[in-house]
Scaffold this motif. Structure first.
Motif, short mmCIF file in Angstrom:
data_model
loop_
_atom_site.label_atom_id
_atom_site.label_comp_id
_atom_site.label_asym_id
_atom_site.label_seq_id
_atom_site.Cartn_x
_atom_site.Cartn_y
_atom_site.Cartn_z
N MET A 183 0.85 -1.18 0.00
CA MET A 183 0.00 0.00 0.00
C MET A 183 0.89 1.24 0.00
O MET A 183 1.83 1.34 0.78
N TRP A 203 1.42 5.06 0.86
CA TRP A 203 0.91 6.01 1.84
C TRP A 203 1.56 7.38 1.68
O TRP A 203 2.71 7.49 1.26
N PRO A 217 2.90 -2.39 4.42
CA PRO A 217 1.71 -3.21 4.61
C PRO A 217 1.02 -2.78 5.91
O PRO A 217 1.59 -2.05 6.72
N GLY A 218 -0.18 -3.25 6.10
CA GLY A 218 -0.85 -3.01 7.37
C GLY A 218 -2.02 -2.06 7.27
O GLY A 218 -2.23 -1.41 6.25
N ARG A 219 -2.75 -2.04 8.36
CA ARG A 219 -3.94 -1.19 8.45
C ARG A 219 -3.54 0.24 8.78
O ARG A 219 -2.48 0.50 9.37
N HIS A 220 -4.41 1.15 8.42
CA HIS A 220 -4.19 2.58 8.63
C HIS A 220 -3.77 2.88 10.07
O HIS A 220 -2.75 3.52 10.31
N ALA A 221 -4.56 2.43 11.04
CA ALA A 221 -4.28 2.74 12.45
C ALA A 221 -2.93 2.20 12.89
O ALA A 221 -2.20 2.86 13.65
N THR A 222 -2.57 1.04 12.41
CA THR A 222 -1.29 0.43 12.78
C THR A 222 -0.13 1.23 12.21
O THR A 222 0.87 1.49 12.90
N VAL A 223 -0.25 1.64 10.96
CA VAL A 223 0.82 2.42 10.32
C VAL A 223 0.96 3.77 11.02
O VAL A 223 2.08 4.21 11.31
N SER A 279 -3.90 7.13 2.06
CA SER A 279 -3.43 6.23 1.01
C SER A 279 -3.33 7.03 -0.29
O SER A 279 -3.91 8.12 -0.41
N GLU A 309 -6.77 7.67 -1.47
CA GLU A 309 -7.44 8.75 -0.72
C GLU A 309 -6.92 10.12 -1.14
O GLU A 309 -7.68 11.09 -1.21
#
Length: 184
Positions: A1, A3, A49-55, A77, A80
């Motif tokens: 992903m 960002w 990689p990973g979810r928004h909150a984790t990143v 992203s 977005e």
């Protein structure tokens, strides 16, 4: 992903000075790839990689530890960021001889439409509009000293926003959605 991280409060007014080479090194040390920065105001692009909150959590912790400040950022992203362009009001950014254009990016959980009601505007100078991921703020250059945008920094909601001018926003979208990235 892919960002785009928009850091708040760095390299402004002599506070939280972070050289872009150091910022890139910090983000790369997290195992993120394709790291690039754009200008000195805290714009960093990367693949992770990973979810928004984790990143967000991982990056804010690393920045806070590495640079000794309370890091806060807005993460979007590449898709977005493209939506930010697509959501812009008709004609936004088209007359740069008469208007200044800014995008106010909101942190996660912030209701952009609700923030719009709080954003100060001078009816003869400023126009503010809400999109899905950001607010769009336009002001007359000739009456810029009458604009109320600068009052935003005194409001509690400002801590949940970060501002980028339209040119920077356009460039970040271009960098985020292109295959090749570069440092600037």
């Amino acid at each position: 992903m892919r960002w785009v991280a928009l850091l708040r409060g760095i390299n402004v007014g002599g506070n939280n000075i972070i050289p872009m080479a150091d910022l890139r090194a910090c983000v790369s040390a997290l195992g993120f790839t394709g790291v690039a920065t754009y200008i000195q105001s805290g714009n960093v692009l990367f693949d992770a990689p990973g979810r928004h909150a984790t990143v967000v959590k991982t990056l804010e912790q690393a920045l806070s530890t590495s640079f000794n400040y309370q890091a806060k950022l807005v993460l979007r992203s590449a898709a977005e960021m493209q939506e930010v362009l697509d959501d812009a009001p008709e004609g936004f950014g088209s007359d740069r001889t008469q208007f200044k254009y800014d995008v106010l990016f909101a942190r996660p959980g912030v209701d952009v439409a609700a923030v719009l009601a709080e954003v100060p505007v001078h009816p003869e100078v400023d126009v503010a509009t809400a999109g899905r991921h950001a607010l769009y703020y336009r002001r007359f250059i000739a009456r810029e000293t009458s604009s109320r945008l600068s009052r935003l920094v005194q409001m509690p909601v400002y801590k949940e926003l970060t501002v980028r001018n339209w040119n920077t926003t356009l460039r970040l979208v271009q960098m985020a959605t292109s295959v090749q990235t570069s440092d600037a």
